[in-house]
Write a protein that holds these residues in place. Structure first.
Motif, PDB file in Angstrom:
ATOM      1  N   LYS A  30      52.780  68.824 -21.027  1.00 48.94           N
ATOM      2  CA  LYS A  30      52.767  67.644 -20.227  1.00 48.94           C
ATOM      3  C   LYS A  30      54.428  67.488 -19.666  1.00 48.94           C
ATOM      4  CE  LYS A  30      49.601  65.398 -23.288  1.00 48.94           C
ATOM      5  NZ  LYS A  30      49.538  64.947 -24.474  1.00 48.94           N
ATOM      6  N   CYS A  31      55.276  68.534 -19.910  1.00 50.75           N
ATOM      7  CA  CYS A  31      56.671  68.297 -19.543  1.00 50.75           C
ATOM      8  C   CYS A  31      57.119  69.818 -19.202  1.00 50.75           C
ATOM      9  CB  CYS A  31      57.353  67.895 -20.582  1.00 50.75           C
ATOM     10  SG  CYS A  31      59.282  67.715 -20.150  1.00 50.75           S
ATOM     11  N   SER A  32      56.797  70.250 -17.767  1.00 54.41           N
ATOM     12  CA  SER A  32      57.065  71.650 -17.479  1.00 54.41           C
ATOM     13  C   SER A  32      58.466  71.978 -17.690  1.00 54.41           C
ATOM     14  CB  SER A  32      56.381  72.072 -16.249  1.00 54.41           C
ATOM     15  OG  SER A  32      57.002  71.155 -15.262  1.00 54.41           O
ATOM     16  N   CYS A  60      61.750  65.286 -19.942  1.00 54.65           N
ATOM     17  CA  CYS A  60      61.140  64.705 -18.682  1.00 54.65           C
ATOM     18  C   CYS A  60      61.143  63.108 -18.914  1.00 54.65           C
ATOM     19  CB  CYS A  60      59.630  65.111 -18.620  1.00 54.65           C
ATOM     20  SG  CYS A  60      59.421  66.917 -18.516  1.00 54.65           S
ATOM     21  N   ASN A  61      62.301  62.699 -19.061  1.00 55.32           N
ATOM     22  CA  ASN A  61      62.732  61.382 -19.267  1.00 55.32           C
ATOM     23  C   ASN A  61      61.804  60.522 -20.377  1.00 55.32           C
ATOM     24  OD1 ASN A  61      65.092  61.418 -17.415  1.00 55.32           O
ATOM     25  ND2 ASN A  61      63.498  61.610 -15.826  1.00 55.32           N
ATOM     26  N   LYS A  62      61.397  61.274 -21.303  1.00 55.63           N
ATOM     27  CA  LYS A  62      60.333  60.674 -22.098  1.00 55.63           C
ATOM     28  C   LYS A  62      60.701  60.977 -23.504  1.00 55.63           C
ATOM     29  CE  LYS A  62      56.685  59.814 -18.993  1.00 55.63           C
ATOM     30  NZ  LYS A  62      55.076  59.940 -19.043  1.00 55.63           N
ATOM     31  N   ASN A  63      60.400  60.329 -24.372  1.00 58.31           N
ATOM     32  CA  ASN A  63      60.481  60.778 -26.022  1.00 58.31           C
ATOM     33  C   ASN A  63      58.860  61.256 -26.533  1.00 58.31           C
ATOM     34  OD1 ASN A  63      62.524  58.059 -26.349  1.00 58.31           O
ATOM     35  ND2 ASN A  63      62.904  59.947 -27.603  1.00 58.31           N
ATOM     36  N   TRP A  64      58.711  62.036 -27.300  1.00 55.07           N
ATOM     37  CA  TRP A  64      57.358  62.547 -27.510  1.00 55.07           C
ATOM     38  C   TRP A  64      57.102  62.995 -29.080  1.00 55.07           C
ATOM     39  CZ3 TRP A  64      54.566  63.872 -22.980  1.00 55.07           C
ATOM     40  CH2 TRP A  64      55.166  64.032 -21.887  1.00 55.07           C
ATOM     41  N   ALA A  65      56.186  62.593 -29.412  1.00 54.26           N
ATOM     42  CA  ALA A  65      55.604  62.976 -30.923  1.00 54.26           C
ATOM     43  C   ALA A  65      54.910  64.178 -30.686  1.00 54.26           C
ATOM     44  CB  ALA A  65      55.043  61.886 -31.646  1.00 54.26           C
ATOM     45  N   TYR A  66      55.222  65.015 -32.032  1.00 51.33           N
ATOM     46  CA  TYR A  66      54.547  66.262 -31.957  1.00 51.33           C
ATOM     47  C   TYR A  66      53.879  66.656 -33.707  1.00 51.33           C
ATOM     48  CZ  TYR A  66      53.768  71.317 -31.882  1.00 51.33           C
ATOM     49  OH  TYR A  66      53.273  72.851 -31.967  1.00 51.33           O
ATOM     50  N   VAL A  67      52.840  66.845 -33.732  1.00 53.47           N
ATOM     51  CA  VAL A  67      52.278  67.117 -35.111  1.00 53.47           C
ATOM     52  C   VAL A  67      51.772  68.974 -34.870  1.00 53.47           C
ATOM     53  CG1 VAL A  67      50.618  66.909 -36.777  1.00 53.47           C
ATOM     54  CG2 VAL A  67      51.696  64.983 -35.786  1.00 53.47           C
ATOM     55  N   TYR A  68      52.055  69.597 -35.894  1.00 48.84           N
ATOM     56  CA  TYR A  68      51.561  70.676 -35.930  1.00 48.84           C
ATOM     57  C   TYR A  68      51.097  71.105 -37.315  1.00 48.84           C
ATOM     58  CZ  TYR A  68      51.114  75.929 -35.906  1.00 48.84           C
ATOM     59  OH  TYR A  68      50.627  77.289 -35.942  1.00 48.84           O
ATOM     60  N   ILE A  69      49.823  71.461 -37.478  1.00 52.74           N
ATOM     61  CA  ILE A  69      48.908  71.641 -38.771  1.00 52.74           C
ATOM     62  C   ILE A  69      49.361  73.336 -39.124  1.00 52.74           C
ATOM     63  CG2 ILE A  69      47.084  71.971 -39.906  1.00 52.74           C
ATOM     64  CD1 ILE A  69      45.878  69.860 -38.142  1.00 52.74           C
ATOM     65  N   LYS A 104      41.836  71.216 -33.096  1.00 51.13           N
ATOM     66  CA  LYS A 104      43.226  71.439 -32.578  1.00 51.13           C
ATOM     67  C   LYS A 104      43.926  71.642 -33.747  1.00 51.13           C
ATOM     68  CE  LYS A 104      43.342  69.190 -28.330  1.00 51.13           C
ATOM     69  NZ  LYS A 104      44.245  68.344 -27.426  1.00 51.13           N
ATOM     70  N   GLN A 105      45.049  72.348 -33.603  1.00 50.47           N
ATOM     71  CA  GLN A 105      45.930  72.839 -34.595  1.00 50.47           C
ATOM     72  C   GLN A 105      47.405  71.891 -34.366  1.00 50.47           C
ATOM     73  OE1 GLN A 105      46.601  76.863 -35.465  1.00 50.47           O
ATOM     74  NE2 GLN A 105      47.857  76.451 -37.259  1.00 50.47           N
ATOM     75  N   GLU A 106      47.544  71.683 -33.184  1.00 52.85           N
ATOM     76  CA  GLU A 106      48.651  70.605 -32.620  1.00 52.85           C
ATOM     77  C   GLU A 106      48.158  69.719 -31.719  1.00 52.85           C
ATOM     78  OE1 GLU A 106      51.491  73.368 -30.376  1.00 52.85           O
ATOM     79  OE2 GLU A 106      49.707  73.942 -29.066  1.00 52.85           O
ATOM     80  N   LEU A 107      49.083  68.636 -31.700  1.00 51.13           N
ATOM     81  CA  LEU A 107      48.617  67.617 -30.765  1.00 51.13           C
ATOM     82  C   LEU A 107      50.225  67.132 -30.189  1.00 51.13           C
ATOM     83  CD1 LEU A 107      46.818  65.598 -29.751  1.00 51.13           C
ATOM     84  CD2 LEU A 107      47.470  64.081 -31.629  1.00 51.13           C
ATOM     85  N   TRP A 108      50.345  66.762 -28.972  1.00 55.76           N
ATOM     86  CA  TRP A 108      51.446  66.196 -28.633  1.00 55.76           C
ATOM     87  C   TRP A 108      51.165  64.583 -28.130  1.00 55.76           C
ATOM     88  CZ3 TRP A 108      56.555  68.087 -27.662  1.00 55.76           C
ATOM     89  CH2 TRP A 108      56.859  69.213 -27.919  1.00 55.76           C
ATOM     90  N   SER A 109      51.909  63.764 -28.135  1.00 52.59           N
ATOM     91  CA  SER A 109      51.677  62.282 -27.719  1.00 52.59           C
ATOM     92  C   SER A 109      51.822  62.326 -26.294  1.00 52.59           C
ATOM     93  CB  SER A 109      52.824  61.421 -28.395  1.00 52.59           C
ATOM     94  OG  SER A 109      53.986  61.499 -27.777  1.00 52.59           O
ATOM     95  N   TYR A 110      51.438  61.381 -25.581  1.00 55.72           N
ATOM     96  CA  TYR A 110      51.473  61.258 -24.044  1.00 55.72           C
ATOM     97  C   TYR A 110      52.824  61.038 -23.594  1.00 55.72           C
ATOM     98  CZ  TYR A 110      46.316  60.927 -24.441  1.00 55.72           C
ATOM     99  OH  TYR A 110      45.082  61.545 -24.761  1.00 55.72           O
ATOM    100  N   THR A 114      60.990  55.538 -23.516  1.00 51.44           N
ATOM    101  CA  THR A 114      61.866  54.805 -24.197  1.00 51.44           C
ATOM    102  C   THR A 114      63.305  55.559 -24.766  1.00 51.44           C
ATOM    103  OG1 THR A 114      60.747  56.178 -26.054  1.00 51.44           O
ATOM    104  CG2 THR A 114      59.948  53.918 -25.829  1.00 51.44           C
ATOM    105  N   LEU A 115      63.767  56.253 -23.851  1.00 47.74           N
ATOM    106  CA  LEU A 115      65.046  56.973 -24.134  1.00 47.74           C
ATOM    107  C   LEU A 115      66.487  56.004 -24.309  1.00 47.74           C
ATOM    108  CD1 LEU A 115      64.887  60.133 -21.643  1.00 47.74           C
ATOM    109  CD2 LEU A 115      64.502  60.056 -24.197  1.00 47.74           C
ATOM    110  N   SER A 116      66.026  54.810 -23.694  1.00 52.66           N
ATOM    111  CA  SER A 116      67.154  53.892 -23.747  1.00 52.66           C
ATOM    112  C   SER A 116      67.201  52.883 -25.185  1.00 52.66           C
ATOM    113  CB  SER A 116      67.312  53.028 -22.594  1.00 52.66           C
ATOM    114  OG  SER A 116      66.129  51.985 -22.758  1.00 52.66           O
ATOM    115  N   VAL A 117      66.204  53.354 -26.021  1.00 48.76           N
ATOM    116  CA  VAL A 117      66.030  52.335 -27.359  1.00 48.76           C
ATOM    117  C   VAL A 117      65.704  53.580 -28.523  1.00 48.76           C
ATOM    118  CG1 VAL A 117      65.049  50.710 -26.010  1.00 48.76           C
ATOM    119  CG2 VAL A 117      63.448  52.294 -27.200  1.00 48.76           C
ATOM    120  N   CYS A 118      66.075  53.005 -29.673  1.00 48.45           N
ATOM    121  CA  CYS A 118      65.897  53.814 -31.025  1.00 48.45           C
ATOM    122  C   CYS A 118      64.388  53.859 -31.034  1.00 48.45           C
ATOM    123  CB  CYS A 118      66.610  52.944 -32.173  1.00 48.45           C
ATOM    124  SG  CYS A 118      68.364  52.541 -32.033  1.00 48.45           S
ATOM    125  N   THR A 119      64.035  55.193 -31.442  1.00 47.22           N
ATOM    126  CA  THR A 119      62.666  55.524 -31.585  1.00 47.22           C
ATOM    127  C   THR A 119      62.505  56.504 -32.896  1.00 47.22           C
ATOM    128  OG1 THR A 119      62.882  57.517 -30.160  1.00 47.22           O
ATOM    129  CG2 THR A 119      62.142  55.654 -29.164  1.00 47.22           C
TER     130      THR A 119
END
Length: 140
Positions: A30-32, A60-69, A104-110, A114-119
Motif C-alpha cells: 500500500k506504500c510504493s 507514505c506519511n502514515k504509520n503502519w502495523a505489520y505482522v509476519y507469522i 495469509k502469512q503476513e498482514l499490513w494495517s491500512y 498519526t506521524l505527529s503523535v505517539c503511536t
C-alpha cells in the motif's frame, strides 16, 4: 584440531538455520515509495514458541502495523486469524486496523495518519487452542 573447527562450523550453521526461517523482507503493498521500521520488533509467543513478529513502520506519511507469522509456526498451523493495528497514547481503540481469517502469512494495517503523535503497533495471531498477542514500544 579438525574436529574442533568442524564442531564450531556446525554450531554456526545450526544457529544460522535457526534464524533463517524468521527472516523476511517486508514490502508494503500500500506504500510504493517504501517504509522504514521504527522501534524494535516484538515477538508474539505461545508459551516458549515464537508465533510471529510484530513491527511498526512509517512511510507514505502514515504509520503502519505489520505482522509476519514465522515459517515454523505456519507449517504447523496453516490457517490463522491475524490482526494488526496502530494505537495512539490517547485512543480508546485502534486508529488503524486490519484483520484476516485464513491462510495469509503476513498482514499490513491500512495506514494511520498519526506521524505527529505517539503511536505503537498491536497485533494478534490466534486459532484453535492458541493465542499470541502483543504491542511494540511506543514511538513519538
Amino acid at each position: 584440531m579438525l574436529k574442533k573447527i568442524s564442531a564450531t562450523a556446525l554450531a554456526a550453521a545450526a544457529i544460522a538455520m535457526t534464524f533463517t526461517g524468521a527472516a523476511h523482507a517486508e514490502t508494503n503493498p500500500k506504500c510504493s515509495s517504501g517504509v522504514t521500521q521504527i522501534g524494535s520488533t516484538k515477538y508474539l509467543k505461545h508459551g516458549s514458541e515464537t508465533v510471529a513478529s510484530l513491527k511498526q513502520f512509517k512511510g507514505c506519511n502514515k504509520n503502519w502495523a505489520y505482522v509476519y507469522i514465522w515459517d515454523a509456526w505456519k507449517a504447523k498451523h496453516p490457517s490463522n486469524h491475524i490482526r494488526a493495528g496502530i494505537w495512539t497514547r490517547t485512543s480508546d481503540g485502534a486508529v488503524d486496523y486490519a484483520g484476516h481469517d485464513g491462510t495469509k502469512q503476513e498482514l499490513w494495517s491500512y495506514g494511520a495518519n498519526t506521524l505527529s503523535v505517539c503511536t505503537y503497533a498491536a497485533g494478534d495471531v490466534f486459532g484453535s487452542g492458541y493465542s499470541a498477542h502483543g504491542s511494540t514500544d511506543e514511538r513519538c
